[in-house]
Design an enzyme around this catalytic site. Structure first.
Site, PDB file in Angstrom:
ATOM      1  N   MET A   1      56.456  -8.106  69.635  1.00 45.74           N
ATOM      2  CA  MET A   1      57.380  -7.157  69.019  1.00 45.74           C
ATOM      3  C   MET A   1      56.648  -6.387  67.935  1.00 45.74           C
ATOM      4  SD  MET A   1      60.827  -9.527  68.833  1.00 45.74           S
ATOM      5  CE  MET A   1      61.910  -8.144  68.429  1.00 45.74           C
ATOM      6  N   SER A   2      56.447  -5.099  68.184  1.00 42.30           N
ATOM      7  CA  SER A   2      55.666  -4.276  67.264  1.00 42.30           C
ATOM      8  C   SER A   2      56.500  -3.750  66.108  1.00 42.30           C
ATOM      9  CB  SER A   2      55.075  -3.089  68.024  1.00 42.30           C
ATOM     10  OG  SER A   2      56.119  -2.245  68.489  1.00 42.30           O
ATOM     11  N   GLY A   3      57.828  -3.885  66.201  1.00 41.15           N
ATOM     12  CA  GLY A   3      58.696  -3.279  65.215  1.00 41.15           C
ATOM     13  C   GLY A   3      59.253  -1.954  65.670  1.00 41.15           C
TER      14      GLY A   3
ATOM     15  N   VAL B   1      61.245   0.493  68.866  1.00 39.58           N
ATOM     16  CA  VAL B   1      62.447   0.363  69.681  1.00 39.58           C
ATOM     17  C   VAL B   1      62.148  -0.196  71.065  1.00 39.58           C
ATOM     18  CG1 VAL B   1      62.345   2.762  70.539  1.00 39.58           C
ATOM     19  CG2 VAL B   1      64.539   1.555  70.435  1.00 39.58           C
ATOM     20  N   ASP B   2      60.999   0.135  71.641  1.00 39.40           N
ATOM     21  CA  ASP B   2      60.707  -0.317  73.006  1.00 39.40           C
ATOM     22  C   ASP B   2      60.570  -1.832  73.098  1.00 39.40           C
ATOM     23  OD1 ASP B   2      60.653   2.260  74.241  1.00 39.40           O
ATOM     24  OD2 ASP B   2      58.690   2.614  73.339  1.00 39.40           O
ATOM     25  N   SER B   3      59.797  -2.435  72.200  1.00 37.94           N
ATOM     26  CA  SER B   3      59.650  -3.891  72.244  1.00 37.94           C
ATOM     27  C   SER B   3      60.933  -4.585  71.807  1.00 37.94           C
ATOM     28  CB  SER B   3      58.464  -4.349  71.386  1.00 37.94           C
ATOM     29  OG  SER B   3      58.600  -3.924  70.047  1.00 37.94           O
TER      30      SER B   3
ATOM     31  N   MET C   1      51.936  -9.329  66.204  1.00 43.98           N
ATOM     32  CA  MET C   1      50.532  -9.525  65.848  1.00 43.98           C
ATOM     33  C   MET C   1      50.209  -8.756  64.577  1.00 43.98           C
ATOM     34  SD  MET C   1      48.505  -9.298  69.471  1.00 43.98           S
ATOM     35  CE  MET C   1      49.169  -7.686  69.846  1.00 43.98           C
TER      36      MET C   1
ATOM     37  N   CYS D   1      42.297  -2.468  72.201  1.00 39.63           N
ATOM     38  CA  CYS D   1      43.267  -3.410  71.647  1.00 39.63           C
ATOM     39  C   CYS D   1      44.019  -4.129  72.768  1.00 39.63           C
ATOM     40  CB  CYS D   1      44.241  -2.682  70.734  1.00 39.63           C
ATOM     41  SG  CYS D   1      45.411  -3.770  69.894  1.00 39.63           S
TER      42      CYS D   1
ATOM     43  N   GLY E   1      56.718  -3.854  75.283  1.00 43.81           N
ATOM     44  CA  GLY E   1      57.590  -2.692  75.436  1.00 43.81           C
ATOM     45  C   GLY E   1      56.906  -1.492  76.050  1.00 43.81           C
TER      46      GLY E   1
ATOM     47  N   CYS F   1      46.405   3.059  64.700  1.00 38.40           N
ATOM     48  CA  CYS F   1      47.077   2.393  63.580  1.00 38.40           C
ATOM     49  C   CYS F   1      46.225   2.355  62.308  1.00 38.40           C
ATOM     50  CB  CYS F   1      47.507   0.981  63.978  1.00 38.40           C
ATOM     51  SG  CYS F   1      46.151  -0.164  64.349  1.00 38.40           S
TER      52      CYS F   1
END
Length: 334
Positions: free
Chosen positions: A1-3, A5-7, A26, A90, A114, A187
């Site tokens: 979960m990246s934070g 909406v997709d994940s 992560m 990545c 996601g 990022c």
């Protein structure tokens, strides 16, 4: 979960389907970030979405791996005149290797993300990686490095949805990420400092000279390490004529420039090739950038030969090969 909406919706869909779901984020980059990915706020968004969904949430600290497998190679590539794709690195080394191994060690059956791409199981039981239903958001290009073995342990729940459908599902559940903007760019590269500031803090940037295709002087650039094949900005050398970077020789700090026709080529040589289910040869569709259009080509013996001439691919960039919508493999432009 990246934070994002997709994940968030990926986790929700799996929970709704009856899976035993645990959210994990992560921690990869410890420096400044304004891309909408990997920041402290993003971790908090992921944690709070997990709370909304009633699932456990963990944070795995992989910053050392990220520095060694993504950031350091990114800097080294620019120092050698190449243009790397850190998001693919990545995926290759962190999301679908280090993270997948951690999940297996903890006893989980699969890892879900996601990404907008689809997994299809063929009649023989093989997993195939296919473009996402939302072609405008398709991310199969950045997942092309996954092997069949990795695909067998991965789930891509939002691949069958369009982006508006994903946001609509998030709104229906009241998820805090429903209207959150998509993450942008790399990022660890900030909008304020950009690539130049990031690289300048980690290596010397050297002025370079521009020469034309006949090796005649054509101007200068402030930093040869920041030049990418295909780049037009800064390549005019003070003149009015449109010119593009055709090649970068970092060792001699020399950039060869030419006009738009000089930029076209009929082939690209690939290294570090990977395959979803065995190597291929023959007709393919070749995609040379994350959002580029696939073009007809022929692949054999490490060389992609385009049916019609295309813009040169910057060394270090990924070229992904498709059979219709199926990813068959890809490699790095030499």
């Amino acid at each position: 979960m990246s934070g994002g909406v997709d994940s968030s919706v990926a986790a929700a869909l799996l929970a709704e389907a009856g899976h035993d779901v645990v959210g994990a984020t992560m921690k990869l980059w410890g420096g400044p970030s304004d891309s909408g990915c990997c920041s402290v706020a993003d971790v908090d968004d992921a944690r709070r979405v997990a709370q909304q969904l009633g699932i456990t949430h963990h944070v795995f600290n992989f910053t050392a791996d990220f520095d060694a497998r993504v950031v350091e190679p990114y800097v080294a590539a620019h120092a050698s005149g190449r243009t790397p794709n850190p998001c693919i690195d990545c995926n290759r080394h962190l999301k679908f290797d280090r993270f997948l191994r951690r999940a297996r060690q903890l006893g989980f059956d699969a890892v879900a993300t996601g990404h907008h791409a689809r997994m299809v199981t063929s009649a023989g039981g093989r997993r195939r990686l296919v473009r996402g239903r939302d072609r405008a958001k398709d991310q199969s290009y950045v997942l092309s490095v996954l092997s069949g073995e990795q695909l067998a342990r991965c789930l891509l729940p939002v691949g069958e949805l369009t982006k508006p459908e994903v946001r609509g599902h998030a709104r229906a559940l009241g998820l805090r990420t429903a209207a959150k903007p998509d993450s942008q760019d790399v990022c660890f590269i900030t909008a304020s400092g950009g690539r130049a500031a990031f690289l300048a803090a980690r290596m010397p940037l050297r002025p370079g000279r521009l020469v034309d295709t006949e090796s005649r002087p054509a101007g200068a650039v402030d930093a040869v390490e920041l030049v990418t094949v295909g780049q037009r900005r800064g390549m005019a050398g003070g003149g009015a004529r449109r010119r593009y970077a055709l090649s970068v020789d970092a060792a001699s700090a020399t950039v060869v420039v030419g006009d738009a026709d000089d930029l076209l080529t009929d082939h690209v040589v690939l290294g570090a090739t990977t395959w979803v289910d065995g190597s291929v040869r023959g007709p393919v569709l070749a995609q040379t950038s994350a959002h580029g259009a696939p073009v007809p080509a022929h692949f054999d013996d490490g060389i992609v030969r385009f049916d019609e001439r295309q813009r040169r691919v910057a060394p270090g960039q990924s070229v992904v090969l498709y059979d219709a919508d199926d990813v068959v493999g890809g490699g790095i432009a030499a």
